[in-house]
Design a protein around this motif. Structure first.
Motif, PDB file in Angstrom:
ATOM      1  N   GLU A  34       5.574  11.245  13.694  1.00  0.00           N
ATOM      2  CA  GLU A  34       4.142  11.019  13.481  1.00  0.00           C
ATOM      3  C   GLU A  34       3.616  11.863  12.328  1.00  0.00           C
ATOM      4  O   GLU A  34       2.812  11.404  11.519  1.00  0.00           O
ATOM      5  CB  GLU A  34       3.362  11.345  14.762  1.00  0.00           C
ATOM      6  N   THR A  35       4.081  13.100  12.251  1.00  0.00           N
ATOM      7  CA  THR A  35       3.646  13.977  11.163  1.00  0.00           C
ATOM      8  C   THR A  35       4.051  13.403   9.802  1.00  0.00           C
ATOM      9  O   THR A  35       3.243  13.351   8.874  1.00  0.00           O
ATOM     10  CB  THR A  35       4.275  15.372  11.335  1.00  0.00           C
ATOM     11  N   ILE A  36       5.318  12.962   9.709  1.00  0.00           N
ATOM     12  CA  ILE A  36       5.796  12.398   8.442  1.00  0.00           C
ATOM     13  C   ILE A  36       4.976  11.172   8.056  1.00  0.00           C
ATOM     14  O   ILE A  36       4.498  11.045   6.932  1.00  0.00           O
ATOM     15  CB  ILE A  36       7.293  12.016   8.548  1.00  0.00           C
ATOM     16  N   ARG A  37       4.796  10.299   9.046  1.00  0.00           N
ATOM     17  CA  ARG A  37       4.188   9.010   8.758  1.00  0.00           C
ATOM     18  C   ARG A  37       2.691   9.125   8.496  1.00  0.00           C
ATOM     19  O   ARG A  37       2.166   8.514   7.581  1.00  0.00           O
ATOM     20  CB  ARG A  37       4.435   8.064   9.939  1.00  0.00           C
ATOM     21  N   LYS A  38       2.010   9.951   9.285  1.00  0.00           N
ATOM     22  CA  LYS A  38       0.554   9.967   9.216  1.00  0.00           C
ATOM     23  C   LYS A  38      -0.004  11.048   8.296  1.00  0.00           C
ATOM     24  O   LYS A  38      -1.134  10.968   7.851  1.00  0.00           O
ATOM     25  CB  LYS A  38      -0.023  10.172  10.632  1.00  0.00           C
ATOM     26  N   VAL A  39       0.807  12.086   8.043  1.00  0.00           N
ATOM     27  CA  VAL A  39       0.275  13.189   7.242  1.00  0.00           C
ATOM     28  C   VAL A  39       1.036  13.397   5.935  1.00  0.00           C
ATOM     29  O   VAL A  39       0.466  13.332   4.846  1.00  0.00           O
ATOM     30  CB  VAL A  39       0.261  14.499   8.068  1.00  0.00           C
ATOM     31  N   VAL A  40       2.354  13.619   6.054  1.00  0.00           N
ATOM     32  CA  VAL A  40       3.108  13.992   4.857  1.00  0.00           C
ATOM     33  C   VAL A  40       3.138  12.853   3.833  1.00  0.00           C
ATOM     34  O   VAL A  40       2.838  13.053   2.653  1.00  0.00           O
ATOM     35  CB  VAL A  40       4.543  14.423   5.232  1.00  0.00           C
ATOM     36  N   LEU A  41       3.485  11.649   4.296  1.00  0.00           N
ATOM     37  CA  LEU A  41       3.595  10.528   3.356  1.00  0.00           C
ATOM     38  C   LEU A  41       2.275  10.210   2.659  1.00  0.00           C
ATOM     39  O   LEU A  41       2.235  10.095   1.435  1.00  0.00           O
ATOM     40  CB  LEU A  41       4.152   9.286   4.056  1.00  0.00           C
ATOM     41  N   PRO A  42       1.159  10.078   3.419  1.00  0.00           N
ATOM     42  CA  PRO A  42      -0.101   9.810   2.709  1.00  0.00           C
ATOM     43  C   PRO A  42      -0.457  10.918   1.729  1.00  0.00           C
ATOM     44  O   PRO A  42      -0.938  10.639   0.621  1.00  0.00           O
ATOM     45  CB  PRO A  42      -1.136   9.738   3.833  1.00  0.00           C
ATOM     46  N   ALA A  43      -0.186  12.159   2.104  1.00  0.00           N
ATOM     47  CA  ALA A  43      -0.543  13.267   1.220  1.00  0.00           C
ATOM     48  C   ALA A  43       0.282  13.223  -0.060  1.00  0.00           C
ATOM     49  O   ALA A  43      -0.196  13.581  -1.133  1.00  0.00           O
ATOM     50  CB  ALA A  43      -0.337  14.598   1.939  1.00  0.00           C
ATOM     51  N   ALA A  44       1.542  12.783   0.079  1.00  0.00           N
ATOM     52  CA  ALA A  44       2.425  12.790  -1.088  1.00  0.00           C
ATOM     53  C   ALA A  44       2.370  11.474  -1.846  1.00  0.00           C
ATOM     54  O   ALA A  44       3.064  11.314  -2.849  1.00  0.00           O
ATOM     55  CB  ALA A  44       3.856  13.078  -0.644  1.00  0.00           C
ATOM     56  N   LEU A  45       1.552  10.537  -1.389  1.00  0.00           N
ATOM     57  CA  LEU A  45       1.577   9.179  -1.947  1.00  0.00           C
ATOM     58  C   LEU A  45       1.466   9.123  -3.472  1.00  0.00           C
ATOM     59  O   LEU A  45       2.275   8.448  -4.115  1.00  0.00           O
ATOM     60  CB  LEU A  45       0.487   8.318  -1.295  1.00  0.00           C
ATOM     61  N   PRO A  46       0.494   9.830  -4.068  1.00  0.00           N
ATOM     62  CA  PRO A  46       0.412   9.747  -5.535  1.00  0.00           C
ATOM     63  C   PRO A  46       1.707  10.203  -6.205  1.00  0.00           C
ATOM     64  O   PRO A  46       2.178   9.575  -7.150  1.00  0.00           O
ATOM     65  CB  PRO A  46      -0.739  10.689  -5.878  1.00  0.00           C
ATOM     66  N   GLY A  47       2.281  11.276  -5.687  1.00  0.00           N
ATOM     67  CA  GLY A  47       3.540  11.780  -6.248  1.00  0.00           C
ATOM     68  C   GLY A  47       4.660  10.768  -6.088  1.00  0.00           C
ATOM     69  O   GLY A  47       5.452  10.556  -6.997  1.00  0.00           O
ATOM     70  N   LEU A  48       4.706  10.127  -4.905  1.00  0.00           N
ATOM     71  CA  LEU A  48       5.741   9.127  -4.653  1.00  0.00           C
ATOM     72  C   LEU A  48       5.595   7.955  -5.614  1.00  0.00           C
ATOM     73  O   LEU A  48       6.578   7.465  -6.174  1.00  0.00           O
ATOM     74  CB  LEU A  48       5.653   8.615  -3.210  1.00  0.00           C
ATOM     75  N   LEU A  49       4.342   7.532  -5.813  1.00  0.00           N
ATOM     76  CA  LEU A  49       4.107   6.397  -6.711  1.00  0.00           C
ATOM     77  C   LEU A  49       4.513   6.746  -8.131  1.00  0.00           C
ATOM     78  O   LEU A  49       5.168   5.965  -8.815  1.00  0.00           O
ATOM     79  CB  LEU A  49       2.632   5.987  -6.675  1.00  0.00           C
ATOM     80  N   SER A  50       4.137   7.940  -8.573  1.00  0.00           N
ATOM     81  CA  SER A  50       4.473   8.237  -9.964  1.00  0.00           C
ATOM     82  C   SER A  50       5.973   8.468 -10.112  1.00  0.00           C
ATOM     83  O   SER A  50       6.545   8.192 -11.162  1.00  0.00           O
ATOM     84  CB  SER A  50       3.626   9.380 -10.522  1.00  0.00           C
ATOM     85  N   ALA A  51       6.642   8.918  -9.035  1.00  0.00           N
ATOM     86  CA  ALA A  51       8.107   9.012  -9.091  1.00  0.00           C
ATOM     87  C   ALA A  51       8.713   7.623  -9.276  1.00  0.00           C
ATOM     88  O   ALA A  51       9.610   7.428 -10.107  1.00  0.00           O
ATOM     89  CB  ALA A  51       8.644   9.643  -7.816  1.00  0.00           C
ATOM     90  N   SER A  52       8.180   6.636  -8.531  1.00  0.00           N
ATOM     91  CA  SER A  52       8.725   5.281  -8.678  1.00  0.00           C
ATOM     92  C   SER A  52       8.464   4.743 -10.075  1.00  0.00           C
ATOM     93  O   SER A  52       9.319   4.094 -10.678  1.00  0.00           O
ATOM     94  CB  SER A  52       8.108   4.315  -7.676  1.00  0.00           C
ATOM     95  N   LEU A  53       7.276   5.028 -10.608  1.00  0.00           N
ATOM     96  CA  LEU A  53       6.956   4.514 -11.940  1.00  0.00           C
ATOM     97  C   LEU A  53       7.867   5.135 -12.996  1.00  0.00           C
ATOM     98  O   LEU A  53       8.292   4.458 -13.937  1.00  0.00           O
ATOM     99  CB  LEU A  53       5.487   4.771 -12.269  1.00  0.00           C
ATOM    100  N   LEU A  54       8.180   6.413 -12.840  1.00  0.00           N
ATOM    101  CA  LEU A  54       9.108   7.038 -13.786  1.00  0.00           C
ATOM    102  C   LEU A  54      10.472   6.362 -13.716  1.00  0.00           C
ATOM    103  O   LEU A  54      11.119   6.121 -14.732  1.00  0.00           O
ATOM    104  CB  LEU A  54       9.239   8.538 -13.502  1.00  0.00           C
ATOM    105  N   GLY A  55      10.904   6.043 -12.496  1.00  0.00           N
ATOM    106  CA  GLY A  55      12.165   5.340 -12.326  1.00  0.00           C
ATOM    107  C   GLY A  55      12.122   3.969 -12.974  1.00  0.00           C
ATOM    108  O   GLY A  55      13.060   3.567 -13.657  1.00  0.00           O
ATOM    109  N   ILE A  56      11.007   3.277 -12.793  1.00  0.00           N
ATOM    110  CA  ILE A  56      10.850   1.949 -13.382  1.00  0.00           C
ATOM    111  C   ILE A  56      10.898   2.031 -14.906  1.00  0.00           C
ATOM    112  O   ILE A  56      11.538   1.227 -15.577  1.00  0.00           O
ATOM    113  CB  ILE A  56       9.520   1.317 -12.917  1.00  0.00           C
ATOM    114  N   MET A  57      10.275   3.065 -15.438  1.00  0.00           N
ATOM    115  CA  MET A  57      10.259   3.252 -16.876  1.00  0.00           C
ATOM    116  C   MET A  57      11.672   3.479 -17.402  1.00  0.00           C
ATOM    117  O   MET A  57      12.060   2.956 -18.443  1.00  0.00           O
ATOM    118  CB  MET A  57       9.397   4.465 -17.217  1.00  0.00           C
TER     119      MET A  57
END
Lengths: 289, 269
Positions: free
Chosen positions: A184-207
């Motif tokens: 629950e902690t991972i899903r409800k707290v950690v992931l949403p908090a890290a979301l911008p970082g996760l997205l920009s990590a994916s975009l760097l990979g896409i690039m």
């Protein structure tokens, strides 16, 4: 006096690299723009025939652009979820001694030369795919995307893990204090908090995938075709440039068109970069407030 | 010992005078002819240590353009000069002179398991146009054909296009590989594939087809029986003189033609 020297040094190196960057962009523009004198922008971007050595040349880049996009997107679709799982495992689940081993290993994998992957795709994966799925050829969109996915997993996973690590300890502790389980902690707290970082990590990979050349040159099949199935061959912009530049007369319409393709790639990566910066800014605003 | 001293002195002089004199003889052009030019230049410099030769690739079109611009002494080309290029050269006041230095043949190849042994030019054309898409239509088993071609910029493609396609386009569905080596790899790994390679690249991993009943060999190419062959050229800027003449003569000599054979191409005699 001596205290100023490091400052000077940094300014000097920074301006030299900046100058080189500006020069590169200037050169791309100078060599790429002249193609518009011979073909209209509409024909370049929306034309479907790429027969650049004919007289007069057919310079429709639509299949190349679509090729670049499909390979990149398909590889991202395959690689990103997997990368996130690895990142979550490394950051939240794995014991720290295991993480100490796996994280550097992952980063090392990110340096695997892409030509090695391309060769594997050509010699091992392509014949296997062809036999397994009864295809015309194993050199296709799927093969290239699979390899490219394998290539960007280490990059995305490693960056995503870092952004998970950057989520403040307090948030997790607060969540646990409320009696939440680890999942629950991972899903409800950690992931949403890290979301911008996760997205920009994916975009760097896409690039990284968009600019990758060797894998697509060797494994994508190279047909300048808008793919209908994931088992169709494609010819991304990068592999067109790499394969054709060597034998193209300097100054010809084809030559300028290839530089224009480079310009397109630059624009696309720049776009992704801007999106990634915007996401990061939004994220900061949201969590710092 | 003496040789290295001379080389050292030469290097020192060269570094002093800068790049303007880097090499008395500049050779540019086709990557197909490049191996011939390279080994010939090496051998030539062994006996003419006063001549420094710079060899580089860049493609037939680039080589001929360099002749037109006057920036090279010899242009390698895997095709003959085009009318447009002759015109541009004459307007610039240079007169390109062609020397055929070798021959090359393109061999259609299929996977070793394929029972097809021969295809006519017409059949090859239809396959590459995308009109024939099943091996059954040319007498093989009921299986689709994976057409593999080369990049449109390569000299090899140009020969295939002029000798086989004859003004028709190769289908967009054709797979495209970047080199002769990649072609051999691709066809050797794909039971459905057909491709074409330079004679020098033929090996046991693929099956060579005969074209209209003629096998592509050194002899059939020289006799003019084999239809998919081409001359490889060196163009000079005007009628060659001095070192350029000496070099061209060397390439055409017995020793030079032996080099041609060793690099996998067909010597002219």
């Amino acid at each position: 006096m001596d205290e100023r020297i490091p400052g000077w040094l940094i300014t000097l190196t920074a301006s030299v690299s900046l100058f080189i960057m500006v020069f590169l962009i200037y050169f791309l523009l100078q060599e790429g723009i002249p193609t518009l004198r011979e073909v209209s922008l509409k024909e370049l971007l929306l034309g479907f025939d790429w027969y650049p050595t004919e007289e007069p040349p057919a310079l429709g880049m639509a299949p190349l652009i679509v090729g670049s996009m499909t390979v990149t997107l398909l590889s991202a679709v395959m690689a990103v979820p997997f990368s996130f799982l690895i990142a979550i495992f490394l950051s939240e689940v794995a014991p720290s001694w295991f993480r100490e081993i796996l994280k550097p290993a992952l980063e090392l994998l990110g340096f695997l030369p892409s030509i090695v992957l391309g060769f594997l795709g050509m010699v091992v994966l392509a014949p296997w795919l062809q036999e397994r799925f009864d295809l015309l050829s194993g050199l296709n969109l799927f093969n290239a995307s699979l390899l490219m996915g394998a290539m960007i997993v280490p990059i995305v996973a490693s960056l995503a893990e870092e952004s998970l690590q950057a989520v403040p300890r307090e948030l997790r502790d607060a969540c646990y204090a409320l009696g939440a389980t680890r999942w629950e902690t991972i899903r409800k707290v950690v992931l949403p908090a890290a979301l911008p970082g996760l997205l920009s990590a994916s975009l760097l990979g896409i690039m990284r995938g968009l600019g990758e050349t060797m894998v697509v040159l060797m494994a994508a099949g190279g047909a300048a075709l808008v793919p209908i199935s994931i088992f169709d061959p494609v010819r991304p912009l990068t592999s067109a440039i790499a394969a054709e530049m060597g034998e193209t007369p300097v100054g010809s319409a084809h030559y300028h068109a290839l530089f224009f393709a480079g310009l397109l790639l630059l624009t696309m990566t720049l776009g992704i970069n801007l999106i990634s910066m915007w996401i990061e800014k939004k994220g900061k605003e949201r969590w710092m407030a | 010992m003496k040789k290295s001293a001379i080389a050292l002195a030469l290097a020192a002089t060269l570094s002093l005078v800068g790049s303007a004199f880097a090499g008395d003889l500049v050779i540019k052009g086709s990557t197909t002819v490049l191996p011939i030019a390279q080994s010939a230049a090496e051998k030539f410099m062994e006996s003419n240590s006063d001549v420094a030769i710079t060899v580089s690739g860049g493609g037939s079109g680039n080589g001929i353009k360099a002749i037109i611009d006057g920036t090279t002494d010899v242009a390698n080309a895997s095709r003959f000069i085009k009318n447009k290029e002759v015109k541009a050269a004459v307007e610039n006041g240079t007169y390109p002179v062609p020397f055929a230095v070798a021959m090359d043949a393109l061999i259609p190849v299929v996977h070793p398991s394929n029972q097809i042994k021969d295809l006519s030019i017409e059949q090859l054309k239809k396959i590459y146009k995308g009109e024939i898409t099943n091996w059954k239509e040319v007498g093989g088993s009921d299986a689709r054909i994976a057409v593999v071609g080369r990049d449109t910029s390569s000299g090899t493609y140009e020969v295939w296009e002029s000798k086989i396609m004859n003004k028709d386009r190769v289908t967009q569905r054709a797979l495209v590989v970047a080199s002769n080596g990649a072609m051999v790899q691709t066809v050797a790994k794909n039971k459905l594939a057909i491709g074409y390679i330079g004679l020098g690249y033929l090996d046991k991993s693929v099956n060579a087809l005969t074209v209209g009943g003629v096998e592509g060999t050194v002899k059939s190419v020289l006799d003019g029986d084999y239809p998919v062959s081409r001359y490889l050229y060196m163009f000079t800027k005007g009628w060659p003189t001095g070192d350029t003449l000496k070099f061209i003569n060397f390439v055409l000599s017995d020793a030079g033609q032996e080099i041609v054979g060793n690099t996998g191409y067909i010597p002219l005699r």
